[in-house]
Design a protein around this motif. Sequence first.
Motif, PDB file in Angstrom:
ATOM      1  N   LEU A   1       0.827  -1.205   0.000  1.00 50.27           N
ATOM      2  CA  LEU A   1       0.000   0.000   0.000  1.00 50.27           C
ATOM      3  C   LEU A   1       0.865   1.260   0.000  1.00 50.27           C
ATOM      4  N   GLN A   2       1.958   1.228   0.737  1.00 52.56           N
ATOM      5  CA  GLN A   2       2.869   2.373   0.740  1.00 52.56           C
ATOM      6  C   GLN A   2       3.473   2.569  -0.648  1.00 52.56           C
TER       7      GLN A   2
ATOM      8  N   LEU B   1       2.151   1.661  -3.517  1.00 54.73           N
ATOM      9  CA  LEU B   1       1.099   2.136  -4.417  1.00 54.73           C
ATOM     10  C   LEU B   1       0.753   3.596  -4.156  1.00 54.73           C
ATOM     11  N   ASN B   2       0.751   4.013  -2.886  1.00 53.92           N
ATOM     12  CA  ASN B   2       0.499   5.422  -2.570  1.00 53.92           C
ATOM     13  C   ASN B   2       1.561   6.325  -3.195  1.00 53.92           C
TER      14      ASN B   2
ATOM     15  N   ILE C   1      -4.157   1.859 -10.281  1.00 53.71           N
ATOM     16  CA  ILE C   1      -3.493   1.842  -8.981  1.00 53.71           C
ATOM     17  C   ILE C   1      -4.517   1.927  -7.849  1.00 53.71           C
ATOM     18  N   THR C   2      -5.553   2.729  -8.026  1.00 54.26           N
ATOM     19  CA  THR C   2      -6.608   2.823  -7.018  1.00 54.26           C
ATOM     20  C   THR C   2      -7.283   1.473  -6.830  1.00 54.26           C
TER      21      THR C   2
ATOM     22  N   MET D   1      -5.053  -0.795  -4.893  1.00 58.39           N
ATOM     23  CA  MET D   1      -5.013  -0.443  -3.474  1.00 58.39           C
ATOM     24  C   MET D   1      -6.181  -1.090  -2.737  1.00 58.39           C
ATOM     25  N   GLN D   2      -7.349  -1.096  -3.363  1.00 54.83           N
ATOM     26  CA  GLN D   2      -8.503  -1.752  -2.747  1.00 54.83           C
ATOM     27  C   GLN D   2      -8.262  -3.251  -2.646  1.00 54.83           C
TER      28      GLN D   2
ATOM     29  N   THR E   1      -5.863  -4.574   0.154  1.00 55.53           N
ATOM     30  CA  THR E   1      -6.351  -4.629   1.536  1.00 55.53           C
ATOM     31  C   THR E   1      -7.086  -5.934   1.822  1.00 55.53           C
TER      32      THR E   1
END
Length: 116
Positions: A70-71, A73-74, A90-91, A94-95, A98
Amino acid sequence: MPRVTYADRFDALLTRPLSMRDRRFCESLQSFYKRKGRLTPGRARCVRQLEDRYDPQKLAKAAERGGPMLQRLNALLTRVEGNQWATGFITSLMQQATTRDLSPKQIAMIEKIERE
């Protein structure tokens, strides 16, 4: 203790951070339940699967496991702001990160975007 109905279960599910696809599906199941007052065995199974997939304890464990991804991808998201496709991709990742591990093809695409 009051009986937990499907109406209660749908309310609880829809307060969780569901993906857009799962949210729409859950809302359609809820709509069917409101119209008919019951669920078919197949639909009831889908409700159980959604509850299992978005169980708070499982999500917490997955967030711990997916933290480094996640880091990454952010950081990548801030670099691709002008590219609509990459931002959406990318969004979405990110989902997914998780709730589960990303596939090798998804990771390869992340690396390709990072190189560009």
